[in-house]
Design a protein around this motif. Structure first.
Motif, PDB file in Angstrom:
ATOM      1  N   ASP A  79       0.532  -1.157  -0.119  1.00 33.75           N
ATOM      2  CA  ASP A  79      -0.386   0.114  -0.172  1.00 33.75           C
ATOM      3  C   ASP A  79       0.840   1.169   0.266  1.00 33.75           C
ATOM      4  OD1 ASP A  79      -2.269   1.566   0.374  1.00 33.75           O
ATOM      5  OD2 ASP A  79      -3.275   0.958   2.283  1.00 33.75           O
ATOM      6  N   TYR A  80       0.446   2.295  -0.415  1.00 30.80           N
ATOM      7  CA  TYR A  80       1.127   3.501  -0.480  1.00 30.80           C
ATOM      8  C   TYR A  80      -0.165   4.678  -0.360  1.00 30.80           C
ATOM      9  CZ  TYR A  80       0.147   3.311  -5.510  1.00 30.80           C
ATOM     10  OH  TYR A  80      -0.851   3.521  -6.610  1.00 30.80           O
ATOM     11  N   TRP A  81       0.785   6.210  -0.250  1.00 31.79           N
ATOM     12  CA  TRP A  81      -0.078   7.401   0.119  1.00 31.79           C
ATOM     13  C   TRP A  81       0.923   8.098   0.559  1.00 31.79           C
ATOM     14  CZ3 TRP A  81       1.196   3.772   3.238  1.00 31.79           C
ATOM     15  CH2 TRP A  81       1.412   3.735   4.854  1.00 31.79           C
ATOM     16  N   SER A  82       0.114   9.586   0.343  1.00 31.71           N
ATOM     17  CA  SER A  82       1.314  10.547   0.492  1.00 31.71           C
ATOM     18  C   SER A  82       0.780  11.234   1.564  1.00 31.71           C
ATOM     19  CB  SER A  82       1.315  11.211  -1.030  1.00 31.71           C
ATOM     20  OG  SER A  82      -0.520  11.767  -0.544  1.00 31.71           O
ATOM     21  N   ALA A 143       6.548  -3.998  14.201  1.00 25.26           N
ATOM     22  CA  ALA A 143       7.170  -3.336  13.595  1.00 25.26           C
ATOM     23  C   ALA A 143       7.114  -3.286  11.923  1.00 25.26           C
ATOM     24  CB  ALA A 143       9.002  -4.431  13.067  1.00 25.26           C
ATOM     25  N   ARG A 144       7.107  -1.881  11.099  1.00 20.37           N
ATOM     26  CA  ARG A 144       6.732  -1.667   9.581  1.00 20.37           C
ATOM     27  C   ARG A 144       8.466  -1.339   9.330  1.00 20.37           C
ATOM     28  NH1 ARG A 144       1.982   0.201  10.263  1.00 20.37           N
ATOM     29  NH2 ARG A 144       1.606   0.224   7.853  1.00 20.37           N
ATOM     30  N   LYS A 145       8.044  -1.547   7.398  1.00 26.01           N
ATOM     31  CA  LYS A 145       9.036  -1.172   6.444  1.00 26.01           C
ATOM     32  C   LYS A 145       9.066  -0.600   5.333  1.00 26.01           C
ATOM     33  CE  LYS A 145      12.127  -5.529   6.588  1.00 26.01           C
ATOM     34  NZ  LYS A 145      12.642  -7.190   6.458  1.00 26.01           N
ATOM     35  N   LEU A 146       9.516   0.277   5.687  1.00 22.21           N
ATOM     36  CA  LEU A 146       8.611   1.375   4.897  1.00 22.21           C
ATOM     37  C   LEU A 146       9.606   2.266   3.186  1.00 22.21           C
ATOM     38  CD1 LEU A 146       6.613   4.435   7.614  1.00 22.21           C
ATOM     39  CD2 LEU A 146       6.046   1.766   6.031  1.00 22.21           C
ATOM     40  N   VAL A 147       9.265   2.478   2.215  1.00 21.98           N
ATOM     41  CA  VAL A 147       9.858   2.976   1.515  1.00 21.98           C
ATOM     42  C   VAL A 147       9.150   5.185   1.528  1.00 21.98           C
ATOM     43  CG1 VAL A 147      10.855   3.723  -0.756  1.00 21.98           C
ATOM     44  CG2 VAL A 147      10.230   1.359   0.425  1.00 21.98           C
ATOM     45  N   PRO A 227       2.488   6.829  -9.085  1.00 21.17           N
ATOM     46  CA  PRO A 227       3.213   7.083 -10.326  1.00 21.17           C
ATOM     47  C   PRO A 227       4.003   5.251 -10.100  1.00 21.17           C
ATOM     48  CG  PRO A 227       3.709   8.937  -8.051  1.00 21.17           C
ATOM     49  CD  PRO A 227       2.806   7.598  -8.015  1.00 21.17           C
ATOM     50  N   SER A 228       4.926   5.015 -10.931  1.00 18.65           N
ATOM     51  CA  SER A 228       4.911   4.016 -10.880  1.00 18.65           C
ATOM     52  C   SER A 228       6.050   3.699 -10.497  1.00 18.65           C
ATOM     53  CB  SER A 228       5.711   3.487 -12.883  1.00 18.65           C
ATOM     54  OG  SER A 228       6.602   2.423 -12.834  1.00 18.65           O
ATOM     55  N   SER A 229       6.941   4.781  -9.960  1.00 17.88           N
ATOM     56  CA  SER A 229       8.229   4.739  -8.897  1.00 17.88           C
ATOM     57  C   SER A 229       8.206   3.744  -7.986  1.00 17.88           C
ATOM     58  CB  SER A 229       9.313   5.350  -8.875  1.00 17.88           C
ATOM     59  OG  SER A 229       9.746   5.184 -10.523  1.00 17.88           O
ATOM     60  N   VAL A 230       6.390   4.365  -7.127  1.00 12.44           N
ATOM     61  CA  VAL A 230       6.333   4.018  -6.180  1.00 12.44           C
ATOM     62  C   VAL A 230       5.471   3.518  -5.981  1.00 12.44           C
ATOM     63  CG1 VAL A 230       4.395   5.736  -4.537  1.00 12.44           C
ATOM     64  CG2 VAL A 230       5.755   6.819  -5.354  1.00 12.44           C
ATOM     65  N   GLU A 231       4.701   2.723  -7.073  1.00  6.02           N
ATOM     66  CA  GLU A 231       3.673   1.482  -6.444  1.00  6.02           C
ATOM     67  C   GLU A 231       5.045  -0.028  -6.772  1.00  6.02           C
ATOM     68  OE1 GLU A 231       0.443  -0.120  -9.947  1.00  6.02           O
ATOM     69  OE2 GLU A 231      -0.323   1.103  -9.172  1.00  6.02           O
ATOM     70  N   ASN A 232       5.679   0.643  -7.673  1.00  4.83           N
ATOM     71  CA  ASN A 232       6.825  -0.277  -7.608  1.00  4.83           C
ATOM     72  C   ASN A 232       7.529  -0.775  -6.567  1.00  4.83           C
ATOM     73  OD1 ASN A 232       6.130  -1.463 -10.127  1.00  4.83           O
ATOM     74  ND2 ASN A 232       7.586   0.327 -10.899  1.00  4.83           N
ATOM     75  N   GLY A 233       7.713   0.491  -6.084  1.00  7.69           N
ATOM     76  CA  GLY A 233       8.272   0.558  -4.476  1.00  7.69           C
ATOM     77  C   GLY A 233       9.528   0.466  -5.302  1.00  7.69           C
ATOM     78  N   GLN A 234       9.966   1.230  -5.699  1.00  7.16           N
ATOM     79  CA  GLN A 234      11.287   1.273  -6.087  1.00  7.16           C
ATOM     80  C   GLN A 234      11.295   1.960  -7.451  1.00  7.16           C
ATOM     81  OE1 GLN A 234      14.108  -0.556  -4.595  1.00  7.16           O
ATOM     82  NE2 GLN A 234      15.679   0.648  -6.310  1.00  7.16           N
ATOM     83  N   CYS A 235      13.088   3.287  -7.143  1.00  7.89           N
ATOM     84  CA  CYS A 235      13.208   3.711  -8.528  1.00  7.89           C
ATOM     85  C   CYS A 235      13.493   3.230  -9.158  1.00  7.89           C
ATOM     86  CB  CYS A 235      13.633   4.972  -7.771  1.00  7.89           C
ATOM     87  SG  CYS A 235      12.650   6.245  -6.867  1.00  7.89           S
ATOM     88  N   ALA A 236      14.144   3.800  -9.962  1.00  9.20           N
ATOM     89  CA  ALA A 236      15.028   3.138 -11.173  1.00  9.20           C
ATOM     90  C   ALA A 236      16.067   3.221 -11.720  1.00  9.20           C
ATOM     91  CB  ALA A 236      13.700   3.628 -12.855  1.00  9.20           C
TER      92      ALA A 236
END
Length: 793
Positions: A79-82, A143-147, A227-236
């Motif tokens: 899941d992601y949010w701003s 515990a949480r792992k966040l990006v 955004p694709s990078s956020v949804e993927n959890g990883q910048c390119a």
């Protein structure tokens, strides 16, 4: 519906529902580095000029995007949010957000899925970069792992229009690099080196991945909300080359229950060396708290020079914080950059700025003086003002509206009749506030050639009008006479300017008397008497003053007309200038109340123009009840309030204030749309299907006129050459109220008693235990700190 509330103690407005009817904004920074931010982190930044110094993008007239975005993604849940509600826009049943707009900073606190984020945005004092401080806290039991992703979209060109329009060029002159925890953008342009670089960096945490290419970060056919990078959890780890630049920095964090971490993002127009130096200053993140307190102290010290406590929270919030803060913002930015102004007005409007100065004189007369000198130096040697004062104004070497080069550069081909006449109420206000009498003898150049004392500059302002009088013996309207839609031309006459000139004569005589120049007093008095005779003979119509006369002798604002039969400004300005006789003031102001007032403010004129129009009444192009065409233009509301206080109508003056005060619409925000803490340019009136809807936020002369009307009119605090006059004009149900006022380095704690419920009239004043008859406190009798009791009745 209510979307937020005022926090008077902290001088903040808190937005508790982020889905506001329009972007509710705040201003960060200074003339050297400006930034505008909404409650959902939309907005843009620029160095010195919103037109030519832009370095991040904003889509005007759209969905308040892009902006200064911080995204959070849960690695395990996906899941992601701003950090602000937008751009992701989570369901508000699960996502909670409170935006704190303060004086020079915005702090957005959000809670979602047991994660609290606090996104603070500000520009440090005397710096030319901005700071985003993110606090992220795990309020859950696991515990949480966040990006975390910080994101900004760079422009590919400093010029706003070039970046948005000239895509065959601007897409191919910039590229991005990643170095040492930051994205750098370079632009290949023939401009100074310091304008060719931008950076977006992180301090307090290690960047684990990045994107410098906007299209890669967003992905194909996606938006800022997914955004694709956020949804993927990883910048390119992408970099821009021939597309669109961005700065996206990824930071991975692990949070134990109850744990909080911080990261600081920094944005500015610096090369690698300058950016690295700035990042190094934030190795110790506690510097953020110090800078924030410094920012608050700076602004609050100015606002605290005049504070009130009255029975009206509405008035308290506006005087003490928001109307005052808006005066400073309007003073600083004029009409340069907002969510309506794109920054293309690359300079200061003469009349706008001279009026804006009035709103801050009682809070910072030294800051006002600097700008006042500038505007006097923009007066042409024949007495008129330059319509637009360029940011790089060069006194003594500028062209004039008669000069083709000036016209080509600024787009202003004509003089306006009112420009230089605004100097009179502003200069006299500065002199009385500061006591700096020597200013009248200060020599200041004209914009084109020559120089004079301030006193002679004022004389030339009078002469400009005297050299341009019409057949009725009143000043001609030229290209505009405050109302940009009323073109009375080189022969048509303006009553608005006539009343300005009337005021100008009175101010000039007051200064001349204090300078012991009896010949000048006699000269001005003779001209004033002549003007007065002509106004009484030609402009009074039984119970109202007309608006003016066209070149073919049509009377604008006559009760005999089918359209625009009555106008607001001639009635209020007849009182402000002193031209109206007592019975005329009463009759004309009653007519305004009965014919122009609405629950959302008082209309500029009525009925709207439909048939009569071009080339004189250009407002016919606007829809009825819009802007100058019988809309509720906001700036004249302050003149109306002040005029009513001058004739002693405290109940009506306060009623007018409540009509136009943004705070009055705090629980009807869906109608007003604009921020309930700042004035807009105008409000739609009764012939509109959207009566009460306001437009063009923040940068409006309304801030100044209403502030003056509240401080000098309703609260009645009026500086004089030899002291401070306290003469309130208040609602009859105000039995007591208090003020704190700083005046020439002295502090006055003022308690007003009104047991008999009078609207105006001071019996006596007790200064530090000593009774004073009347309502003037002599400056010579003031101590460093003073206790003042004002007895009305």
């Amino acid at each position: 519906m209510q979307y937020g509330y005022f926090d008077e103690k902290n001088k903040e407005y808190l937005i508790t529902k982020p889905n506001t009817p329009a972007p509710w904004a705040n201003y960060l920074g200074s003339p050297e580095y400006g930034a505008i931010i909404s409650g959902n982190a939309g907005g843009y930044s620029f160095v010195k000029s919103g037109a030519n110094g832009r370095h991040i993008r904003y889509h005007f007239n759209s969905m308040d995007e892009p902006g200064r975005y911080i995204y959070v993604r849960d690695l395990e849940k996906g899941d992601y949010w701003s950090g602000s509600w937008q751009p992701v826009g989570k369901d508000l049943d699960q996502y909670k957000s409170v935006c704190h707009h303060g004086t020079g900073y915005t702090n957005i606190v959000s809670d979602y899925d047991n994660i609290r984020t606090e996104s603070l945005y500000y520009v440090p004092l005397n710096k030319t970069y901005e700071v985003w401080r993110l606090k992220v806290r795990n309020n859950g039991s696991q515990a949480r792992k966040l990006v975390l992703f910080g994101y900004v979209e760079f422009t590919n060109h400093n010029n706003y229009e070039q970046d948005n329009v000239n895509l065959q060029y601007t897409l191919f002159i910039s590229r991005t690099y990643y170095k040492n925890n930051m994205i750098l953008q370079s632009i290949n342009e023939n401009v100074p080196e310091d304008q060719c670089w931008r950076f977006f960096g992180a301090a307090g945490a290690e960047v684990t991945a990045y994107d410098g290419d906007r299209d890669t970060f967003l992905g194909d056919y996606r938006s800022y909300g997914n955004p694709s990078s956020v949804e993927n959890g990883q910048c390119a780890n992408s970099l821009n080359y021939n597309t669109n630049s961005c700065g996206a920095l990824q930071i991975n964090v692990e949070l134990q229950p109850g744990e909080e971490k911080e990261v600081v993002f920094l944005l500015g127009q610096y090369d690698e060396e300058g950016a690295s130096e700035i990042l190094g200053q934030y190795k110790d993140l506690s510097v953020v708290d110090k800078e924030l307190e410094e920012l608050k102290a700076y602004w609050h010290s100015k606002l605290n020079r005049f504070q009130v406590q009255t029975p009206s929270d509405n008035l308290n919030n506006m005087i003490n914080t928001w109307n005052a803060y808006q005066c400073f913002i309007t003073f600083i930015w004029s009409r340069a950059a907002s969510f309506q102004y794109c920054g293309l007005r690359n300079g200061l409007g003469y009349r706008d700025t001279v009026q804006d100065i009035q709103g801050i004189i009682h809070l910072d007369h030294e800051m006002a003086l600097e700008r006042l000198r500038l505007m006097i130096s923009a007066q042409v040697s024949i007495g008129g003002g330059l319509p637009l004062v360029k940011f790089d104004h060069n006194p003594g070497h500028e062209g004039t509206p008669d000069d083709p080069e000036y016209v080509q550069e600024t787009g202003h081909p004509h003089y306006r009749a009112d420009d230089a006449l605004w100097l009179f109420p502003t200069v006299i206000k500065y002199l009385k506030e500061s006591g700096n009498w020597g200013f009248t003898d200060e020599v200041i150049p004209y914009s084109d050639h020559g120089e004079d004392t301030v006193y002679e500059h004022l004389r030339q302002a009078l002469q400009f009008s005297l050299d341009r009088m019409g057949v009725h013996g009143m000043p001609v309207g030229l290209y505009a006479d405050w109302n940009d839609c009323l073109r009375l031309g080189a022969k048509g006459e303006s009553l608005f300017v006539a009343f300005q000139l009337y005021m100008g004569f009175n101010v000039f005589m007051e200064i001349a008397q204090n300078k012991n120049k009896p010949d000048d007093v006699q000269w001005a008095q003779g001209l004033l008497d002549e003007l007065d005779t002509n106004i009484q003979k030609h402009a009074w119509e039984n119970d109202q003053f007309v608006r003016g006369f066209t070149e073919d002798n049509y009377t604008v604002g006559s009760w005999e007309n089918d359209e625009a039969r009555i106008w607001l400004n001639p009635q209020s300005w007849a009182v402000l200038s002193g031209a109206a006789r007592p019975d005329q003031a009463r009759l004309s102001m009653d007519k305004v109340y009965n014919n122009l007032r609405t629950e959302y403010g008082t209309m500029l004129c009525y009925p709207p123009f439909k048939e009569y129009g071009m080339p004189v009444a250009r407002m016919v192009l606007f829809n009825a009840s819009t802007k100058e065409n019988a809309g509720i233009f906001s700036q004249p509301q302050g003149w109306l309030i002040l005029a009513e206080t001058m004739i002693g109508n405290g109940d009506r003056a306060f009623e007018y204030f409540l009509d136009c005060s943004p705070a009055s619409m705090n629980d009807k925000a869906e109608i007003r749309k604009l921020e309930p803490y700042v004035h807009g340019q105008f409000v739609e009136s009764k012939d509109s299907p959207y009566q009460g809807r306001a437009h063009v936020h923040w940068l409006t002369g309304t801030a100044s006129t209403v502030m003056v009307s509240l401080v000098e009119g309703i609260m009645g605090v009026q500086p004089q050459f030899d002291g401070l006059c306290i003469n309130p004009c208040v609602p009859s149900d105000w039995k007591d109220f208090s003020m704190v006022r700083e005046f020439r380095g002295k502090k006055l704690n003022i308690q007003v008693e009104n047991k008999n419920g009078v609207q105006k009239g001071v019996s006596h004043i007790i200064l530090n235990g000593k009774e004073i008859q009347g309502h003037l406190i002599p400056a010579a009798d003031m101590e460093a700190e003073n206790t003042v009791r004002v007895i009305m009745g």
